[in-house]
Design an enzyme around this catalytic site. Sequence first.
Site, PDB file in Angstrom:
ATOM      1  N   LYS A  75       0.848  -1.194   0.000  1.00 43.33           N
ATOM      2  CA  LYS A  75       0.000   0.000   0.000  1.00 43.33           C
ATOM      3  C   LYS A  75       0.887   1.249   0.000  1.00 43.33           C
ATOM      4  O   LYS A  75       0.689   2.172  -0.795  1.00 43.33           O
ATOM      5  CB  LYS A  75      -0.911   0.011   1.219  1.00 43.33           C
ATOM      6  CG  LYS A  75      -1.763   1.247   1.280  1.00 43.33           C
ATOM      7  CD  LYS A  75      -2.163   1.587   2.712  1.00 43.33           C
ATOM      8  CE  LYS A  75      -2.549   3.043   2.821  1.00 43.33           C
ATOM      9  NZ  LYS A  75      -1.444   3.924   3.096  1.00 43.33           N
ATOM     10  N   LYS A 108      12.016  -4.111 -12.430  1.00 44.58           N
ATOM     11  CA  LYS A 108      11.793  -3.328 -13.640  1.00 44.58           C
ATOM     12  C   LYS A 108      11.675  -1.837 -13.320  1.00 44.58           C
ATOM     13  O   LYS A 108      12.169  -0.994 -14.051  1.00 44.58           O
ATOM     14  CB  LYS A 108      10.525  -3.826 -14.334  1.00 44.58           C
ATOM     15  CG  LYS A 108      10.550  -3.592 -15.814  1.00 44.58           C
ATOM     16  CD  LYS A 108       9.288  -4.118 -16.452  1.00 44.58           C
ATOM     17  CE  LYS A 108       8.585  -2.983 -17.128  1.00 44.58           C
ATOM     18  NZ  LYS A 108       7.198  -3.062 -17.259  1.00 44.58           N
ATOM     19  N   LYS A 135      17.890  -4.539  -5.353  1.00 41.30           N
ATOM     20  CA  LYS A 135      17.101  -5.670  -5.823  1.00 41.30           C
ATOM     21  C   LYS A 135      16.740  -5.465  -7.306  1.00 41.30           C
ATOM     22  O   LYS A 135      16.439  -4.346  -7.720  1.00 41.30           O
ATOM     23  CB  LYS A 135      15.814  -5.728  -4.978  1.00 41.30           C
ATOM     24  CG  LYS A 135      14.951  -6.926  -5.258  1.00 41.30           C
ATOM     25  CD  LYS A 135      13.691  -6.866  -4.412  1.00 41.30           C
ATOM     26  CE  LYS A 135      12.658  -7.755  -5.076  1.00 41.30           C
ATOM     27  NZ  LYS A 135      12.011  -8.690  -4.262  1.00 41.30           N
TER      28      LYS A 135
END
Length: 352
Positions: A142, A223, A220
């Site tokens: 969220k 995209k 990490k």
Amino acid sequence: MAKINESNTFLAQKKMSDEVKADLAIHPEKYTMLTGDRPTGRLHLGHFFGTLKSRVELQDAGIRTRIIIADYQVITDRDTTDNIADNVLNLVIDYLACGIDPEKTIIFTHSSIPALNQLMLPFLSLVTESELLRNPTVKAEKDASGHPLTGLLLTYPVHQACDILFCKGNIVPVGKDQLPHIEQTRQIARRFNERYAHVFPEPVGLLTDSVEIPGLDGRKMSKSYGNAISLGATEEETAKLIKKSKTDSERLITYDPEARPGVSALLTTASLMCDKTEEEIAAEIGDAGSGALKAFVTETVNSYLAPIRERRRELERDLPYIHDVLAEGNRRATDIAETTLNEVREAMGMIY
Ligand code: TRP
């Protein structure tokens, strides 16, 4: 206190995961694996080393394997379904190119399996508002989305329980962040079984022990960070991405993830694909500098991905086949979901 409970739960889950891993090779027929992805973009090397490779291994070890393309989960935290059909078809292409065999593995989408989604109603009655609100992954998602919490985001762990339980999945390969969802799924199965009749297994999260491949900047691979090498990228795109990745001007190449995240991420990327450690590769490059390292990594990645990319290109040219794979997967998943839903109706005394 909460912290202690959380780590106890983690240890318990790790123990179950280890036990199942030891048993998989001995009794593959006991296991049904369910896992999946949201169709929000192309799969990249992070997905490949994080999960795709092990899915193929499980499939080839004779475990029943099912992969859900979680299209309804796309709208948990975004307000458009633009490109969704294209993303779904490309996921199927990525799976097949990596070695998923549609004869063995059922590939299907949420939106095509009404009986799966119907499990959501009885399952929602088995969880409380406070359990939903304290799920740490939901909270994090969220916050990352910058959107108000939608009802679907709040309840998606329950939807994920439907994904797993409709086919009586008892193993789910997961990263650590998905463990709260597995715990919620186990709770739903247990409560249903206790309240009505024994219908569902309590699935175990198989903790992946694969190395997490870093993105080109050491963060990490994702995209949205622009640091990901997608499986379907061309050789030139791959070369360009690696070329513009951030390294440093120190000529002697060394592996030091803290001080040299860019250089070290490149070393890890290559090491996963060539059976050498980061240190061995660094020693081979010596003081030839980042340019030489990048050239080596580009060559390694492109030759490793060559067969996958070639297969991908063949599949892209045969879209009717991709549609067939999905239609057949959806048909098989529908059969399974309807059988389970009938058991649920019976357990609940709702056969009229
Ligand atoms: N939530 C997972 C993800 O974002 C995808 C997913 C949907 C899933 N249903 C699942 C994973 C069931 C495991 C089991 O990647």
